[in-house]
Scaffold this active site. Sequence first.
Site, PDB file in Angstrom:
ATOM      1  N   LYS A 177      45.551 188.267   3.746  1.00 38.80           N
ATOM      2  CA  LYS A 177      45.446 188.184   2.276  1.00 38.80           C
ATOM      3  C   LYS A 177      45.688 189.598   1.755  1.00 38.80           C
ATOM      4  O   LYS A 177      44.806 190.448   1.797  1.00 38.80           O
ATOM      5  CB  LYS A 177      44.038 187.695   1.902  1.00 38.80           C
ATOM      6  N   GLY A 230      39.624 198.733   2.359  1.00 38.54           N
ATOM      7  CA  GLY A 230      39.489 198.760   0.906  1.00 38.54           C
ATOM      8  C   GLY A 230      38.270 199.566   0.521  1.00 38.54           C
ATOM      9  O   GLY A 230      37.832 200.450   1.263  1.00 38.54           O
ATOM     10  N   SER A 231      37.702 199.224  -0.628  1.00 40.75           N
ATOM     11  CA  SER A 231      36.597 200.030  -1.149  1.00 40.75           C
ATOM     12  C   SER A 231      35.294 199.735  -0.409  1.00 40.75           C
ATOM     13  O   SER A 231      35.108 198.650   0.163  1.00 40.75           O
ATOM     14  CB  SER A 231      36.424 199.734  -2.636  1.00 40.75           C
ATOM     15  N   GLY A 235      33.725 196.173   0.874  1.00 38.87           N
ATOM     16  CA  GLY A 235      33.429 196.129   2.312  1.00 38.87           C
ATOM     17  C   GLY A 235      32.008 195.658   2.585  1.00 38.87           C
ATOM     18  O   GLY A 235      31.755 194.873   3.501  1.00 38.87           O
ATOM     19  N   GLU A 252      37.347 199.443   7.136  1.00 38.47           N
ATOM     20  CA  GLU A 252      37.867 200.799   6.857  1.00 38.47           C
ATOM     21  C   GLU A 252      37.748 201.006   5.357  1.00 38.47           C
ATOM     22  O   GLU A 252      38.401 200.305   4.594  1.00 38.47           O
ATOM     23  CB  GLU A 252      39.341 200.915   7.266  1.00 38.47           C
ATOM     24  N   CYS A 286      43.043 206.793   1.076  1.00 41.53           N
ATOM     25  CA  CYS A 286      41.657 206.878   1.529  1.00 41.53           C
ATOM     26  C   CYS A 286      41.386 208.262   2.114  1.00 41.53           C
ATOM     27  O   CYS A 286      40.261 208.726   2.130  1.00 41.53           O
ATOM     28  CB  CYS A 286      41.388 205.805   2.563  1.00 41.53           C
ATOM     29  N   GLU A 386      34.553 209.084  -4.974  1.00 50.14           N
ATOM     30  CA  GLU A 386      35.965 208.786  -4.760  1.00 50.14           C
ATOM     31  C   GLU A 386      36.595 208.354  -6.081  1.00 50.14           C
ATOM     32  O   GLU A 386      36.137 207.407  -6.708  1.00 50.14           O
ATOM     33  CB  GLU A 386      36.129 207.668  -3.721  1.00 50.14           C
TER      34      GLU A 386
END
Length: 503
Positions: A177, A230-231, A235, A252, A286, A386
């Site tokens: 996805k 992703g974020s 996550g 990750e 990232c 971030e």
Amino acid sequence: MPDAPRHRNFINGEYVDARSSRVFENRNPADANDLIGVFADSAEEDARAAVDAAASAYKTWRLVPAPQRGEILYRLGEILRDRKEEYSRAMTREMGKVLKETRGDVQEAIDMAFLMGGEGRRLHGQTTHSELPDKFAMSVRSPIGICAFITPWNFPMAIPAWKTTAALVCGNTVVLKPATDTPLSSLHFAEALRDAGLPKGVFNVVTGSGSRVGMPLLRDPRVKVVSFTGSTSVGRTINEACAPDFKHVHLEMGGKNPIIVMDDANLELAVDGAIWGAFGTSGQRCTASSRLLVHRNVLARFTEMLAERARALRVGNGLDESIEMGPSINQSQMETVLEYIEIGKAEGAKLVAGGSRLTSPAHANGWFVEPTVFVAERTHRVATEEIFGPVTAIVPIGSLQEAIEVANESPYGLSSAIFTQDVNKAFVAMRDLEAGIFYVNLPTIGAETHLPFGGCKQTGNGHREAGLAALDVFSEWKSVYVDYSGKIQKAQIDVPAGASPSA
Ligand code: NAP
Ligand code: MG
């Protein structure tokens, strides 16, 4: 939208619309008038159809000898190499990073295809000696089953390729996805896999939103491995959703990656590195160098040199080869970046370059923000959170020890770097920085595919992508004992006479 190309899900080797026939639009972030196409807005029923296909394909794919699985990946690498320019241009149009970088993104997929293609003839286990006579011991890697991948938009082919090539060589099947902002690059990857001869159903793509199709996909009880990039907040949600069924979860996530610049550093090199690390992919990596921990002895010169270089960067549509930095991915991400710039100013951080949206006629239809540099305190939000945009914060430090302390204050632990000519300082930083990746005299970006990639603390959950470490995410160890003594020999109990001092 009669003229917009219509793209479909890739399920069981076929292109199919969402069952609901719903679609969503994908536009170029450098020019909102440029409609790339419409894509299947999938839901739970589409995820289920993709898992049906992956479940059925798994029955045979897991039994295909690994060298043959590897050969398909090898062909994938060759096909991607042939189509590199076409797919790179489409990717720049889809997500905005400059051509040089999208070529790098496709190259990463090529490198992974060849790396994991080669693993087809290795996939080493461990053969060792039994503690008992006439008994054999070894361990082998077994496939796990159906893997669901949820991926971000910033490396729209490289990240799916990291996960997919490792999963496939191990004998698993996959449903991907991709991010809503970059469905096309994933469908290009699927097309290359199909043309490489991958059997139907082994790799499937369902496009659509994270909550509507991503969550039902990973909740499907037949899915055994969930790999997410992703974020950190998403996550966490995914980790919680998978916990009740004890699915294997590989995460990750975010970063706030420091470059330490010591007072003995080659400053030209450090500035060069900081420009590339902070503003490559418009800071949407990232591993972006979003904190620059600069020794006070060189602070004024470094700041001046960096600000001058940041102001001179050519920002625009990445399809123009002379452009050095593209847009933010979408309007909402651009607004987040502009909000952070206001937060920085309000907190008292000193703005030394950039700080505004670009609004010239060449920029007016895109989501462009100037390359922005702050000088901040270590506690300022622009220096700790971030931002995922072209904003970096210089934080003054007085010693290596202080720099390491500031670096390790972050809840994240992805990448880190030091610019110094002193090998002793470099090794101390290598040992003490809490991060999964460390560079000497390079910025925090630039990982190579044959080394493990990932981070510690709130960046990851103890696994690694790429390198041989990725095989551990996608295979289960099976330890095998074969006794050819004709007796039931009991481990730890039937120790042969004379083998133990007490015997
Ligand atoms: P994101 O918002 O977390 O989205 C990542 C993926 O998760 C997308 O496919 C998204 O779908 C999906 N998603 C969102 N909500 C979901 C939910 N409730 N259930 C299931 N799936 C869901 O991240 P992003 O903004 O795309 O990417 C930026 C972040 O990724 C940054 O934090 C960056 O540091 C991190 N990142 C980390 C690495 C790494 O290797 N450590 C690499 C690249 C990026 P939609 O697109 O439909 O929302
Ligand atoms: Mg788009």
